[in-house]
Design an enzyme around this catalytic site. Structure first.
Site, mmCIF file in Angstrom:
data_model
loop_
_atom_site.group_PDB
_atom_site.id
_atom_site.type_symbol
_atom_site.label_atom_id
_atom_site.label_comp_id
_atom_site.label_asym_id
_atom_site.label_seq_id
_atom_site.Cartn_x
_atom_site.Cartn_y
_atom_site.Cartn_z
ATOM 1 N N ARG A 51 21.307 -13.758 4.104
ATOM 2 C CA ARG A 51 19.975 -13.318 4.660
ATOM 3 C C ARG A 51 20.104 -11.795 5.356
ATOM 4 O O ARG A 51 19.247 -11.284 5.796
ATOM 5 C CB ARG A 51 19.162 -14.197 5.603
ATOM 6 C CG ARG A 51 20.159 -14.731 6.608
ATOM 7 C CD ARG A 51 19.520 -15.564 7.547
ATOM 8 N NE ARG A 51 20.606 -16.068 8.457
ATOM 9 C CZ ARG A 51 20.672 -17.183 9.149
ATOM 10 N NH1 ARG A 51 19.554 -17.997 8.917
ATOM 11 N NH2 ARG A 51 21.637 -17.580 9.780
ATOM 12 N N LYS A 148 30.933 -31.155 1.793
ATOM 13 C CA LYS A 148 30.935 -32.127 2.756
ATOM 14 C C LYS A 148 30.432 -31.499 4.134
ATOM 15 O O LYS A 148 30.770 -30.152 4.334
ATOM 16 C CB LYS A 148 32.033 -33.108 3.065
ATOM 17 C CG LYS A 148 32.942 -32.411 3.920
ATOM 18 C CD LYS A 148 33.891 -33.735 4.367
ATOM 19 C CE LYS A 148 35.003 -32.979 5.332
ATOM 20 N NZ LYS A 148 34.603 -32.410 6.715
ATOM 21 N N HIS A 178 37.692 -31.264 -0.730
ATOM 22 C CA HIS A 178 38.930 -30.352 -1.008
ATOM 23 C C HIS A 178 40.245 -30.954 -1.230
ATOM 24 O O HIS A 178 41.312 -30.426 -1.827
ATOM 25 C CB HIS A 178 38.788 -29.195 -0.151
ATOM 26 C CG HIS A 178 39.410 -29.267 0.959
ATOM 27 N ND1 HIS A 178 38.930 -29.922 2.291
ATOM 28 C CD2 HIS A 178 40.650 -28.861 1.508
ATOM 29 C CE1 HIS A 178 39.628 -29.824 3.114
ATOM 30 N NE2 HIS A 178 40.836 -29.418 2.787
ATOM 31 N N LYS A 182 44.019 -30.466 -4.121
ATOM 32 C CA LYS A 182 45.434 -30.236 -3.543
ATOM 33 C C LYS A 182 46.239 -30.784 -4.663
ATOM 34 O O LYS A 182 46.147 -31.831 -5.373
ATOM 35 C CB LYS A 182 45.761 -31.051 -2.251
ATOM 36 C CG LYS A 182 45.109 -30.518 -1.273
ATOM 37 C CD LYS A 182 45.542 -31.080 0.449
ATOM 38 C CE LYS A 182 44.406 -30.548 1.330
ATOM 39 N NZ LYS A 182 44.936 -29.406 1.941
ATOM 40 N N GLU A 216 47.107 -32.997 12.305
ATOM 41 C CA GLU A 216 46.962 -31.531 12.173
ATOM 42 C C GLU A 216 47.470 -30.946 13.724
ATOM 43 O O GLU A 216 47.099 -31.754 14.751
ATOM 44 C CB GLU A 216 45.459 -31.149 12.129
ATOM 45 C CG GLU A 216 45.044 -31.665 10.920
ATOM 46 C CD GLU A 216 43.477 -31.231 10.742
ATOM 47 O OE1 GLU A 216 43.241 -30.028 9.922
ATOM 48 O OE2 GLU A 216 42.521 -32.062 11.164
ATOM 49 N N ASP A 235 34.570 -37.020 10.155
ATOM 50 C CA ASP A 235 35.137 -35.464 9.594
ATOM 51 C C ASP A 235 36.325 -35.834 8.554
ATOM 52 O O ASP A 235 36.388 -35.176 7.482
ATOM 53 C CB ASP A 235 35.627 -35.049 10.629
ATOM 54 C CG ASP A 235 36.018 -33.519 10.313
ATOM 55 O OD1 ASP A 235 35.194 -32.899 9.852
ATOM 56 O OD2 ASP A 235 37.202 -33.015 10.675
ATOM 57 N N HIS A 240 38.538 -37.543 3.206
ATOM 58 C CA HIS A 240 39.727 -37.130 2.727
ATOM 59 C C HIS A 240 40.707 -38.500 2.654
ATOM 60 O O HIS A 240 41.349 -38.847 1.750
ATOM 61 C CB HIS A 240 40.357 -36.078 3.586
ATOM 62 C CG HIS A 240 39.417 -35.065 3.722
ATOM 63 N ND1 HIS A 240 38.817 -34.617 2.627
ATOM 64 C CD2 HIS A 240 39.405 -33.975 4.703
ATOM 65 C CE1 HIS A 240 38.015 -33.194 3.251
ATOM 66 N NE2 HIS A 240 38.253 -32.929 4.426
ATOM 67 N N LYS A 331 44.006 -34.527 15.602
ATOM 68 C CA LYS A 331 44.100 -32.971 15.766
ATOM 69 C C LYS A 331 45.023 -32.907 17.131
ATOM 70 O O LYS A 331 44.973 -33.958 17.687
ATOM 71 C CB LYS A 331 42.575 -32.411 16.237
ATOM 72 C CG LYS A 331 41.501 -32.545 15.064
ATOM 73 C CD LYS A 331 40.794 -31.409 14.576
ATOM 74 C CE LYS A 331 39.926 -31.352 13.567
ATOM 75 N NZ LYS A 331 40.632 -31.002 12.262
HETATM 76 C C1 BG6 Z 1 37.981 -30.445 6.788
HETATM 77 C C2 BG6 Z 1 37.823 -30.944 8.080
HETATM 78 O O1 BG6 Z 1 37.318 -31.093 5.910
HETATM 79 O O2 BG6 Z 1 39.473 -30.668 6.396
HETATM 80 C C3 BG6 Z 1 38.556 -30.256 9.231
HETATM 81 O O3 BG6 Z 1 36.422 -30.707 8.565
HETATM 82 C C4 BG6 Z 1 40.252 -30.446 8.727
HETATM 83 O O4 BG6 Z 1 38.486 -30.717 10.535
HETATM 84 C C5 BG6 Z 1 40.449 -30.042 7.418
HETATM 85 O O5 BG6 Z 1 40.749 -29.596 9.730
HETATM 86 C C6 BG6 Z 1 41.865 -30.318 6.842
HETATM 87 O O6 BG6 Z 1 42.131 -29.436 5.603
HETATM 88 P P1 BG6 Z 1 43.291 -29.172 5.244
HETATM 89 O O7 BG6 Z 1 43.098 -28.774 4.020
HETATM 90 O O8 BG6 Z 1 43.816 -28.091 6.256
HETATM 91 O O9 BG6 Z 1 44.254 -30.319 5.513
#
Ligand code: BG6
Length: 482
Positions: A51, A148, A178, A182, A216, A235, A240, A331
């Site tokens: 926008r 997502k 995603h 991988k 993470e 999340d 995942h 995290k």
């Molecule tokens: C995302 C989450 O889908 O995946 C994040 O919303 C997370 O919170 C991330 O950090 C992790 O992805 P990757 O590829 O870094 O392991």
């Protein structure tokens, strides 16, 4: 090893939210990389939509600066970068109103694949989808690409699915997780279904338990608003970790074809048993100074949202009865480390003296960093002085074995090219998303009803002590996060 690159058909990709975070960090760098290796054809074009009131030059400068920030290649290959930028055109569109839509429509070609990438907040998915129809941009062969969260719970996921399915067919909807893009995650399927070795062992007779860890080091700074409403369960686990679990647990599909694979994944999700409250640990990070705490990061001093979850999951089917899957994600943990560990049962009779060194056989599938697969075996420790056992691993770290130098393609590169190819194998089907919510919802509802507080864990640790106890209680131990 040189990977073979087969160019995809020519395409027009329209990126809604082209100046936003996902487009800048992931979508545009992925396209640039695929262009650089010759997979994105020269005639393909990228239509950036947002926008913001900016002109063509300003948009290209923005994309150029982002590519330089997020990809080494853009720095090393300025000529390539320049020719890539020529593929870009910017359109200012008011998604709520009428402005700009006819310009996009006028620029789209009718003889190439048409992809609409919704790189925007999910609250706009329905609106943009309906505008694509109202303005005639959608055609029967076009694809929409969404990321997502697909809803916040089962009801919201169903309503989003219905909204999209009123306008597009399931085969046109590409829901990104995603993790499925991988390399090593795809390798889970290659390992299981292209080797005769594993299948006879791949069941509860031989596998003691499975550990899935996605650890993470980053916190939630910058995404506090979204994260505090989601937590680790929504999340990470609902999507995942669930996908990883499915790929390990599913039955062999008849063919490596989208619906065969996805049918098997749905069956796994539907076989998951409800999780007992005593089989879950929720955690929230904090630190000794009191500054680097989750609550500070999300600007909510009373937040009870979890930044860590560990749980024991049972799959109620013949293959997996009595083999628990332990899932853990969080995290601000001590290292960034994602892996799947398949821990095998011990030999039925041990002829060697019991010793501390003896370990169970384990197959470790390392997702990131240092992607690869290791198989831990016991052998005799070399040398004289008695018969001692030692644990060694057959190591297939991809950087060494395949000479990838650790540079495998980013998940988005693979996934976007699959959209153009029309291959949905690595995308989630609507019923899969709903099945996952149907399993997760009662767990979250139980937390909400009972006001269970998260256990605190220190920044840089392996998570709360209660997570350790979850396995100790079963006579097992988590692998170290490293
Ligand atoms: C995302 C989450 O889908 O995946 C994040 O919303 C997370 O919170 C991330 O950090 C992790 O992805 P990757 O590829 O870094 O392991």
């Amino acid at each position: 090893m040189v990977s073979r690159v087969i160019p995809v058909d020519s395409f027009d990709i329209v990126i809604f939210g082209a100046t936003g975070d996902l487009a800048r960090r992931k979508i545009l760098p992925a396209l640039f990389h695929r262009y650089a290796v010759g997979q994105m054809p020269d005639e393909a074009r990228i239509l950036g939509v947002a926008r913001r009131e900016i002109n063509q030059q300003a948009f290209k400068t923005l994309v150029r600066d982002n590519l330089i920030e997020f990809t080494q290649l853009a720095v090393k290959e300025p000529k390539l970068l320049k020719s890539f930028l020529e593929k870009l055109t910017y359109f200012r569109v008011d998604v709520h109103g009428e402005d700009g839509w006819s310009d996009v429509s006028g620029a789209l070609r009718s003889n190439v694949k048409r992809v609409f990438c919704f790189s925007v907040s999910p609250s706009f998915f329905g609106l943009i989808a309906s505008k694509l129809h109202a303005t005639g941009l959608a055609n029967p062969d076009c694809r929409i690409l969404i990321e997502k969260p697909f809803g916040h719970n089962l009801i919201a996921a169903k309503s989003l699915n219905n909204e999209l399915l009123n306008l597009f067919s399931e085969h046109q909807i590409y829901r990104i997780d995603h993790y499925l893009g991988k390399e090593t995650v795809q390798n889970l399927m290659a390992l299981r279904f292209s080797n005769a070795l594993w299948e006879p062992l791949w069941n509860s007779t031989h596998i003691d338990h499975v550990q899935i860890t996605v650890a993470e080091t980053i916190g939630v700074s910058g995404r506090g608003d979204y994260y505090d409403r989601s937590g680790a369960m929504r999340d990470m686990v609902q999507n995942h970790l669930m996908q990883l679990l499915c790929l390990i647990a599913m039955e062999p599909p008849a063919r490596f074809e989208p619906n065969s694979v996805r049918d098997e994944k749905v069956k796994v999700i539907q076989s998951l048993e409800p999780v007992l409250p005593t089989d879950i640990v929720r955690g929230q990070y904090r630190d000794k100074t009191g500054n680097e705490t989750y609550r500070n990061h999300v600007n909510n001093p009373d937040s009870n949202t979890e930044s860590f979850v560990a749980m024991k999951v049972n799959i109620g089917n013949w293959r997996w009865a009595s083999t628990p899957f332990y899932l853990r994600t969080g995290k601000k943990l001590k290292s960034q480390s994602s892996e799947v560990a398949i821990i095998f049962r011990d030999p039925p009779h041990m002829i060697f003296p019991i010793s501390e060194e003896r370990k169970s056989n384990a197959l470790i599938i390392r997702l990131q960093p240092n992607e690869g697969i290791k198989l831990h075996n016991m052998i005799k420790e070399p040398g004289p002085g008695g018969f001692r056992l030692t644990d060694v691993s057959l190591d297939m770290t991809f950087a060494n074995t395949l000479g990838t130098g650790g540079n495998s393609q980013d998940a988005y590169e693979r996934l976007i090219m699959d959209v153009i190819r029309g291959d949905q194998t690595l995308f989630m089907r609507g019923d899969e998303v709903e099945a996952a919510w149907a399993w997760v919802d009662p767990i979250i509802a139980e937390w909400e009803q009972t006001d269970v507080l998260p256990a605190f864990y220190q920044n840089g640790s392996s998570g709360p002590d209660q997570a350790t106890s979850l396995l100790h209680r079963d006579g097992r131990e988590w692998r170290d996060i490293c």
